[in-house]
Design an enzyme around this catalytic site. Structure first.
Site, PDB file in Angstrom:
ATOM      1  N   GLN A   9       0.863  -1.193   0.000  1.00 55.86           N
ATOM      2  CA  GLN A   9       0.000   0.000   0.000  1.00 55.86           C
ATOM      3  C   GLN A   9       0.894   1.235   0.000  1.00 55.86           C
ATOM      4  OE1 GLN A   9      -2.512   2.649   3.087  1.00 55.86           O
ATOM      5  NE2 GLN A   9      -3.012   0.478   3.214  1.00 55.86           N
ATOM      6  N   ARG A  21       1.330   4.932   0.741  1.00 53.59           N
ATOM      7  CA  ARG A  21       0.711   6.009   1.549  1.00 53.59           C
ATOM      8  C   ARG A  21       1.610   7.238   1.453  1.00 53.59           C
ATOM      9  NH1 ARG A  21      -0.891   4.464   7.540  1.00 53.59           N
ATOM     10  NH2 ARG A  21       1.332   4.730   7.975  1.00 53.59           N
ATOM     11  N   GLU A  22       1.103   8.297   0.869  1.00 56.22           N
ATOM     12  CA  GLU A  22       1.866   9.534   0.670  1.00 56.22           C
ATOM     13  C   GLU A  22       0.997  10.711   1.091  1.00 56.22           C
ATOM     14  OE1 GLU A  22       4.957  10.131  -0.279  1.00 56.22           O
ATOM     15  OE2 GLU A  22       5.532   8.038  -0.645  1.00 56.22           O
ATOM     16  N   ASP A  70      -6.152   6.152   0.019  1.00 60.29           N
ATOM     17  CA  ASP A  70      -7.043   7.318  -0.093  1.00 60.29           C
ATOM     18  C   ASP A  70      -7.342   7.796  -1.524  1.00 60.29           C
ATOM     19  OD1 ASP A  70      -6.985   7.289   2.637  1.00 60.29           O
ATOM     20  OD2 ASP A  70      -5.849   9.149   2.876  1.00 60.29           O
ATOM     21  N   SER A 115     -10.244   1.015   6.892  1.00 62.77           N
ATOM     22  CA  SER A 115      -9.708   1.030   8.251  1.00 62.77           C
ATOM     23  C   SER A 115     -10.853   0.925   9.254  1.00 62.77           C
ATOM     24  CB  SER A 115      -8.929   2.321   8.509  1.00 62.77           C
ATOM     25  OG  SER A 115      -7.803   2.409   7.660  1.00 62.77           O
ATOM     26  N   THR A 175       1.729   3.520  17.954  1.00 59.04           N
ATOM     27  CA  THR A 175       2.623   3.707  16.816  1.00 59.04           C
ATOM     28  C   THR A 175       2.925   5.184  16.614  1.00 59.04           C
ATOM     29  OG1 THR A 175       2.858   3.409  14.428  1.00 59.04           O
ATOM     30  CG2 THR A 175       0.619   3.709  15.263  1.00 59.04           C
ATOM     31  N   ASN A 176       4.120   5.453  16.104  1.00 60.00           N
ATOM     32  CA  ASN A 176       4.512   6.831  15.805  1.00 60.00           C
ATOM     33  C   ASN A 176       4.508   7.112  14.307  1.00 60.00           C
ATOM     34  OD1 ASN A 176       5.052   7.513  18.546  1.00 60.00           O
ATOM     35  ND2 ASN A 176       7.027   6.463  18.410  1.00 60.00           N
ATOM     36  N   LYS A 229       1.977   7.175  12.301  1.00 58.80           N
ATOM     37  CA  LYS A 229       0.764   7.833  11.828  1.00 58.80           C
ATOM     38  C   LYS A 229       0.070   8.486  13.012  1.00 58.80           C
ATOM     39  CE  LYS A 229      -3.700   6.822   9.614  1.00 58.80           C
ATOM     40  NZ  LYS A 229      -4.585   5.751   9.083  1.00 58.80           N
ATOM     41  N   GLY A 264       1.944  -0.596  14.897  1.00 58.44           N
ATOM     42  CA  GLY A 264       3.001  -0.969  15.827  1.00 58.44           C
ATOM     43  C   GLY A 264       3.409  -2.422  15.799  1.00 58.44           C
ATOM     44  N   MET A 294      11.805 -13.615  44.739  1.00 60.56           N
ATOM     45  CA  MET A 294      10.799 -12.558  44.815  1.00 60.56           C
ATOM     46  C   MET A 294      11.466 -11.249  44.404  1.00 60.56           C
ATOM     47  SD  MET A 294       9.097 -15.037  46.076  1.00 60.56           S
ATOM     48  CE  MET A 294       7.469 -14.805  46.769  1.00 60.56           C
TER      49      MET A 294
END
Length: 526
Positions: free
Chosen positions: A38, A40-41, A71, A109, A135-136, A138, A169, A281
């Site tokens: 996919q 994605r831009e 999109d 989505s 996640t970073n 998006k 992620g 422990m």
């Protein structure tokens, strides 16, 4: 068009390592086993996006891999892409379908069950479920789902032809947790995983893609999965298995790492020693990895929740090592804080066994049938505990042990009823926590028996159902024997007698006194 969604790459040029050429990266990723791409831009202008899409289309065609455009219907049409992927605020599916040529793929989505139902109604071809992990790559417009929330979305696809991939992620370090934990209670599995930074940001995208693809391929092969294909258990095979585990514990003395509450640490350590295992422990974060290399099992008991980061790390490392993780969510229903921590723990790592009383397990299951008061359960319990424990095991993808006057254990298929015990166990502090300790010791024995078996597709080696049953029987049989001793006059003298009886417990006594029944739960009760 039949699509292999197993390794779905979402591009992101901004993540490429310095000096890495985009086309070279993509070629390597495709050679590593990427099955869908996919593009994605989000920041590219139309001319730039069109140029990139044409370049990628040529590479994908060379490798026989479908190209999806994120999109932009116009770009998809211009390069004759194989399909488009739409977000919840993008063009409606039916409009996109009217614009695209017949046979093109449309993905959507989805972040909740209503999204999935709408995608089915609109005629989408697949759904992307997420974000499963933080996640970073998006900016998220919906909350992180967590692994345990994926199952209900997959169940909404039952009876349809729509495929599903998880996104958000996903990395080689959590792909097995993602795949295992995302199965619905109806057995619906993911058709693949969508990955961004793990491949795009890798200096060796082919190697990264190959590792992810092999993880998915190995996991998706027909193997025994919790709640799907269970051995044929009988009362005799269960008791024989438990007896064997006690022998293994005494012979191998496995290390039981316990992150537990301050109330029961001493007696839990003594109970571990009495069974023949070795306790540690430890709760310092810096020790968690080293301990995972030598432990036989991990017990996470959050009666006093002060070591969350250590609990998170310990469980992750234990999963990586295929070691048992026993989770005792003490008082989980007492406060919102405890519920949030429990959810975070269970979304981060896969428990092998969850052990709790009716109030605690009801809180985990979001059931109002049983209420809790602090760490105690109140009321008469579940109307149908066998069905409850089986269904929760299917939901949590692990063995679940419901403790009380009658104990119930299930792996999602088999349900075992245990009727040993004595009322004095309820009169001492931490008897439930002692059960967790004993379960961890027996699960360590189960791991010891299976540690050399092939288990790459599993998050734990060994028969955790037998381990859970064995731990419960050990404590309840010891409780029965301690209660009738002449030196026991009440709860004060009962506890040391209980430790003595655990110490003197033999395989023969467990075989003789264990009250075990395999219960039939009809499929119509799901």
């Amino acid at each position: 068009m039949k699509i292999d969604y197993s390794l779905y790459l979402v591009t992101g040029r901004e993540l490429l390592p310095e000096g890495k050429v985009y086309s070279d990266f993509l070629r390597e990723a495709l050679e590593g086993g990427v099955t869908v791409v996919q593009v994605r831009e989000k920041k590219a202008d139309t001319a730039e996006f069109l140029h990139i899409a044409n370049e990628i289309k040529s590479l994908c065609k060379d490798h026989g891999v479908p190209l999806i455009i994120n999109d932009r219907i116009d770009i998809a049409l211009a390069v004759d892409a194989d399909g488009v992927h739409l977000g919840q605020i993008d063009m409606p599916v039916h409009v996109a379908r009217s614009l695209l040529p017949p046979g093109k793929i449309i993905g959507v989505s989805c972040n909740n069950v209503d999204h999935v139902k709408k995608a089915v109604e609109d005629g989408a071809d697949y759904v992307g479920i997420g974000a499963v992990w933080a996640t970073n790559t998006k900016q998220l417009t919906s909350p992180v789902l967590g692994v345990r929330a994926v199952g209900p979305l997959l169940a909404a696809l039952d009876g349809t032809s729509l495929k599903a991939v998880a996104i958000g992620g996903i990395k080689s370090s959590n792909i097995l947790r993602t795949l295992h934990g995302s199965v619905s209670t109806t057995g619906h599995r993911l058709d693949g995983v969508a990955v961004v930074s793990e491949i795009v940001a890798s200096p060796e995208p082919s190697k990264s893609a190959r590792k992810l693809r092999e993880a998915y391929r190995s996991w998706s092969n027909p193997t025994r999965q919790l709640g799907e294909a269970s051995p044929s258990y009988t009362t005799d095979t269960i008791k024989d298995g438990v007896v064997n585990l006690l022998r293994v514990i005494k012979e191998t003395k496995p290390l039981i790492h316990q992150i537990t509450n301050i109330v029961v640490a001493n007696q839990s350590a003594n109970a571990t020693l009495a069974l023949g295992a070795s306790p540690i422990m430890a709760s310092a974060l810096e020790e968690m990895y080293d301990l995972s290399c030598v432990l036989g099992a991990l017990l996470v008991n959050f009666g006093t929740v002060t070591d969350k980061e250590s609990m998170l790390a310990a469980g992750r490392f234990a999963n990586d090592a295929k070691k048992p993780v026993v989770f005792d969510p003490v008082g989980v229903g007492a406060t919102e804080f405890r519920r949030k921590i429990a959810a975070e723990l269970l979304n981060t790592w896969q428990a092998s066994v969850i052990k709790g009383n009716a109030g605690e397990l009801a809180a985990l299951a979001n059931s109002e049938e049983v209420q809790a008061k602090g760490v105690d359960s109140i009321g008469v319990g579940f109307a149908n505990p066998a069905t409850f424990v089986r269904d929760l095991a299917r939901k949590e993808r692990c063995v679940v042990a419901l403790t009380g006057p009658i104990d119930w254990v299930s792996d999602g298929t088999t349900v075992v009823k245990l009727t040993n015990g004595h009322r004095l166990l309820g009169d001492i502090t931490g008897s439930g926590c002692l059960v967790g300790t004993c379960v961890a010791a027996f699960c360590a024995g189960a791991w010891e028996l299976a540690k050399n078996e092939d288990g790459e597709t599993k998050l734990v080696r060994g028969d955790m159902l037998i381990g859970a049953v064995g731990g419960i029987l050990a404590l309840t049989i010891a409780g029965e024997r301690a209660a009738v001793r002449s030196d026991v006059q009440g709860s004060g003298t009962f506890l040391p007698a209980l430790i003595d009886e655990l110490y003197n417990l033999t395989p023969e006594r467990m075989q003789q006194y264990g009250q075990v029944e395999v219960v039939t739960v009809h499929a119509t009760e799901i």
